[in-house]
Design a protein around this motif. Structure first.
Motif, PDB file in Angstrom:
ATOM      1  N   GLU A  88       0.819  -1.205   0.000  1.00 14.33           N
ATOM      2  CA  GLU A  88       0.000   0.000   0.000  1.00 14.33           C
ATOM      3  C   GLU A  88       0.858   1.263   0.000  1.00 14.33           C
ATOM      4  OE1 GLU A  88      -2.473  -0.498   3.398  1.00 14.33           O
ATOM      5  OE2 GLU A  88      -4.047  -1.562   2.283  1.00 14.33           O
ATOM      6  N   ARG A 118      -4.891   2.734 -10.382  1.00 11.98           N
ATOM      7  CA  ARG A 118      -5.876   2.326  -9.380  1.00 11.98           C
ATOM      8  C   ARG A 118      -6.276   0.866  -9.568  1.00 11.98           C
ATOM      9  NH1 ARG A 118     -10.864   6.199  -8.836  1.00 11.98           N
ATOM     10  NH2 ARG A 118      -9.280   7.456  -7.767  1.00 11.98           N
ATOM     11  N   LEU A 119      -6.477   0.474 -10.844  1.00  7.46           N
ATOM     12  CA  LEU A 119      -6.844  -0.912 -11.111  1.00  7.46           C
ATOM     13  C   LEU A 119      -5.722  -1.878 -10.725  1.00  7.46           C
ATOM     14  CD1 LEU A 119      -8.659  -0.514 -14.553  1.00  7.46           C
ATOM     15  CD2 LEU A 119      -9.708  -1.042 -12.344  1.00  7.46           C
ATOM     16  N   GLN A 122      -5.626  -2.001  -6.994  1.00 10.07           N
ATOM     17  CA  GLN A 122      -6.760  -2.756  -6.483  1.00 10.07           C
ATOM     18  C   GLN A 122      -6.556  -4.254  -6.659  1.00 10.07           C
ATOM     19  OE1 GLN A 122      -9.453  -1.392  -4.851  1.00 10.07           O
ATOM     20  NE2 GLN A 122      -9.876  -3.529  -4.354  1.00 10.07           N
ATOM     21  N   SER A 123      -5.960  -4.654  -7.807  1.00  7.19           N
ATOM     22  CA  SER A 123      -5.702  -6.063  -8.063  1.00  7.19           C
ATOM     23  C   SER A 123      -4.723  -6.635  -7.044  1.00  7.19           C
ATOM     24  CB  SER A 123      -5.150  -6.240  -9.481  1.00  7.19           C
ATOM     25  OG  SER A 123      -4.792  -7.587  -9.717  1.00  7.19           O
ATOM     26  N   VAL A 125      -4.145  -5.401  -4.036  1.00  3.61           N
ATOM     27  CA  VAL A 125      -4.806  -5.400  -2.734  1.00  3.61           C
ATOM     28  C   VAL A 125      -5.741  -6.598  -2.607  1.00  3.61           C
ATOM     29  CG1 VAL A 125      -6.476  -4.176  -1.291  1.00  3.61           C
ATOM     30  CG2 VAL A 125      -4.587  -2.928  -2.344  1.00  3.61           C
ATOM     31  N   ASP A 126      -6.515  -6.877  -3.681  1.00  2.92           N
ATOM     32  CA  ASP A 126      -7.420  -8.027  -3.658  1.00  2.92           C
ATOM     33  C   ASP A 126      -6.653  -9.334  -3.455  1.00  2.92           C
ATOM     34  OD1 ASP A 126      -9.546  -6.377  -3.985  1.00  2.92           O
ATOM     35  OD2 ASP A 126      -9.743  -6.684  -6.148  1.00  2.92           O
ATOM     36  N   SER A 530     -17.856   0.836 -11.133  1.00  2.10           N
ATOM     37  CA  SER A 530     -16.515   0.389 -10.772  1.00  2.10           C
ATOM     38  C   SER A 530     -15.915   1.281  -9.713  1.00  2.10           C
ATOM     39  CB  SER A 530     -15.622   0.377 -12.021  1.00  2.10           C
ATOM     40  OG  SER A 530     -14.301   0.074 -11.675  1.00  2.10           O
ATOM     41  N   THR A 534     -14.735   0.201  -5.937  1.00  3.98           N
ATOM     42  CA  THR A 534     -13.404   0.480  -5.438  1.00  3.98           C
ATOM     43  C   THR A 534     -13.449   1.238  -4.134  1.00  3.98           C
ATOM     44  OG1 THR A 534     -12.583   0.576  -7.696  1.00  3.98           O
ATOM     45  CG2 THR A 534     -11.169   1.537  -5.992  1.00  3.98           C
ATOM     46  N   ARG A 537     -14.381  -1.159  -1.262  1.00  4.38           N
ATOM     47  CA  ARG A 537     -13.277  -2.024  -0.863  1.00  4.38           C
ATOM     48  C   ARG A 537     -12.218  -1.245  -0.078  1.00  4.38           C
ATOM     49  NH1 ARG A 537     -11.028  -6.968  -2.076  1.00  4.38           N
ATOM     50  NH2 ARG A 537     -13.207  -7.492  -2.421  1.00  4.38           N
ATOM     51  N   THR A 538     -11.948   0.004  -0.501  1.00  3.02           N
ATOM     52  CA  THR A 538     -10.971   0.833   0.193  1.00  3.02           C
ATOM     53  C   THR A 538     -11.419   1.104   1.619  1.00  3.02           C
ATOM     54  OG1 THR A 538     -10.390   1.879  -1.899  1.00  3.02           O
ATOM     55  CG2 THR A 538      -9.673   2.999   0.114  1.00  3.02           C
ATOM     56  N   SER A 541     -10.972  -2.079   3.642  1.00  8.34           N
ATOM     57  CA  SER A 541      -9.579  -2.360   3.963  1.00  8.34           C
ATOM     58  C   SER A 541      -9.069  -1.448   5.055  1.00  8.34           C
ATOM     59  CB  SER A 541      -8.704  -2.216   2.708  1.00  8.34           C
ATOM     60  OG  SER A 541      -8.694  -0.866   2.271  1.00  8.34           O
TER      61      SER A 541
END
Length: 547
Positions: A88, A118-119, A122-123, A125-126, A530, A534, A537-538, A541
């Motif tokens: 992060e 960002r994508l 995010q990937s 992080v997932d 989308s 996002t 999810r943020t 987290s």
């Protein structure tokens, strides 16, 4: 005629010799049979002891193996968390640099670059969260296995575990000439009491602690029970024995040499502090004494609540109106214990200068909630210091002390009646014969894990009382109370039931208004959807990281 007389004398002599030989043969056979039975009994006891030791060693080995796995999973979870934090921070720095580089570029190119970063972020992080969830699932599985092994170990050792503690001979006993030691400790589990030079009694318990055993070693036998309270079980620990045998020292200690109760409270809050990421606990404390068959609130120094009584409630037998204080740390409980001790009834007589004249019962009620799956637990820890049984002839009690002694002996006699009825599996158990047994009904009735300290004096002067105490403890150890049951918080069940009714009404009202409106809300664009995903999810987290 003479020949006939001689023949008859010979026959009589032969019959007498034969009778004597038969008697001697019977004596020899009985002796041989007795020796054979003793040998078989000893071999059977040795085999049973070996088998139990093997079971305990195997369970301890399995417990150690599972603990290693749990520790390894904890280390891996910590590593994953560190990696996630690094990811992060690295990508946040990348995003900041990318934004700085695109400050002078066109708005469209900037949006594309930010969206790609960002994508990508995010990937990653997932992926990190998926790995973390996998390790958390493994950790939860191993933790459940550890708890199952722990509770299995406690069940194998019996619902009522009995530990015999022998106090040292006192100086006053030595000076009086009554300081001869009548005990003989054969092993960690066996003790012999010598009535005199030719008579002795042997007793076997889960543990025998010789004189001079430090308080830390005494608590080692209690420590495994404490986590059971937080797992949702009722646990009862009490000390029994004649007056002056060391019960209060075992339970409370003296000065800095603290006893079982303070150590159990420290251990309880140590476990709670170590599980804050997974569990939330609420703990309340209460303290009472039973004095002359009256219940007194030891946290109410005004004496306004002297007229208290035991009542049966959905949560078990309790005392309505008793002061219960919310506690969050062990130091707070220890201060309340000191307050309780100053309010407790004590007195002096010939056997003990500071004899407890009442039964003291400290109770910690623990309600737990799992922060991951919402499950709950409900357990109680009872720490009980019983007043000592005593013979009026030895204590030389008169007046108020005599009345106290009579009530103490009467309540302990009622406790003995309950134990005898349980041992015989009687249809009626006389719990209501005294306040003490009625209050302990939950603990003795089969829904608690119970540990009993039987404290004795080693002096030959007290050999009669010691044998009585050990005999009572041996009957307690032989009881089959049944397996203790794990409990969930009953208050949460009630709240959940009410919440379900309210939710059902709200859902019905909501669906009704939607159908009546007849309007349809248009769907948002995919890019908007989308971004919304996002953002959710943020937020999630961030919350998890804070936990």
């Amino acid at each position: 005629m003479k020949l006939k007389s001689e023949t008859e004398d010979q026959i009589s002599n032969l019959n007498e010799q034969h009778s004597q030989q038969m008697k001697q043969l019977k004596i020899d056979c009985d002796e041989e049979l007795k020796k054979s039975l003793e040998k078989l009994t000893n071999e059977h006891e040795d085999n049973l002891r070996c088998e139990r030791l093997n079971h305990e060693r195997e369970i301890e080995r399995l417990k150690a193996d599972h603990q290693d796995v749990v520790d390894e999973l904890k280390n891996q979870i910590t590593t994953i968390k560190d990696q996630l934090s690094q990811i992060e921070s690295v990508h946040a720095e990348k995003l900041r640099k990318a934004l700085d580089e695109l400050t002078n570029s066109k708005d469209k190119e900037r949006e594309i670059a930010v969206q790609n970063i960002r994508l990508e972020m995010q990937s990653l992080v997932d992926t990190a969260y998926a790995v973390r969830d996998e390790y958390l699932a493994l950790y939860t599985k191993e933790n459940k296995a550890r708890k199952a092994l722990h509770n299995k170990l406690m069940d194998i050792q019996g619902n009522i575990r009995v530990i015999c503690r022998v106090r040292p001979i006192l100086d006053v006993e030595r000076r009086s000439g009554e300081g001869v030691d009548a005990t003989e400790i054969l092993s960690d589990e066996d003790i012999i009491i010598h009535r005199d030079q030719s008579t002795k009694n042997k007793f076997e318990f889960d543990r025998v602690l010789p004189p001079g055993t430090p308080q830390e070693a005494v608590f080692e036998a209690v420590q495994p029970l404490i986590i059971s309270v937080l797992d949702g079980y009722n646990v009862c620990i009490f000390a029994y024995g004649q007056t002056g045998s060391g019960k209060t020292f075992t339970m409370e200690g003296y000065g800095s040499d603290i006893g079982v109760s303070p150590r159990a409270i420290d251990e309880l809050f140590r476990i709670i502090d170590g599980s804050v990421e997974d569990w939330s606990y609420s703990v309340t404390f209460s303290s009472l004494e039973i004095y002359n068959e009256s219940i007194r609130d030891l946290l109410d120094s005004s004496g306004a609540r002297d007229k208290l009584d035991v009542r049966q409630t959905p949560e078990g037998n309790s005392v309505p109106g008793l002061t219960e204080i919310q506690v969050t740390q062990s130091s707070q409980v220890l201060e309340l214990m000191r307050q309780s001790q100053t309010n407790r009834a004590v007195g002096a007589h010939d056997m003990n200068e500071h004899s407890s004249r009442s039964h003291s019962i400290l109770t910690l009620t623990c309600r737990g909630r799992n922060l991951r799956d919402g499950s709950t637990t409900y357990g109680k820890l009872h720490l009980i210091d019983l007043a000592g049984s005593e013979r009026v002839g030895k204590t030389d009690a008169t007046g108020e002390r005599l009345k106290e002694a009579q009530n103490i002996n009467r309540s302990l006699s009622a406790l003995g009646d309950v134990i005898n009825s349980l041992g015989k599996k009687s249809t009626h158990i006389p719990y209501r014969n005294s306040k003490l047994t009625f209050l302990l009904q939950d603990s003795l009735g089969g829904n608690s894990k119970v540990l009993m300290f039987v404290n004795i004096s080693p002096a030959v002067y007290n050999v009669g009382e010691s044998i009585c105490s050990l005999g009572f403890a041996q009957r307690c150890r032989s009881l089959e109370l049944g397996q203790a049951k794990k409990q969930s918080d009953p208050s949460v069940k009630k709240a959940t039931s009410s919440g379900n009714l309210l939710a059902a009404g709200s859902s019905s009202s909501s669906s009704s208004s939607s159908s009546d409106s007849g309007s349809v809300t248009p769907a948002k664009s995919s890019s908007s959807s989308s971004s919304s995903s996002t953002l959710r999810r943020t937020t999630t987290s961030t919350t998890s990281t804070r936990k």
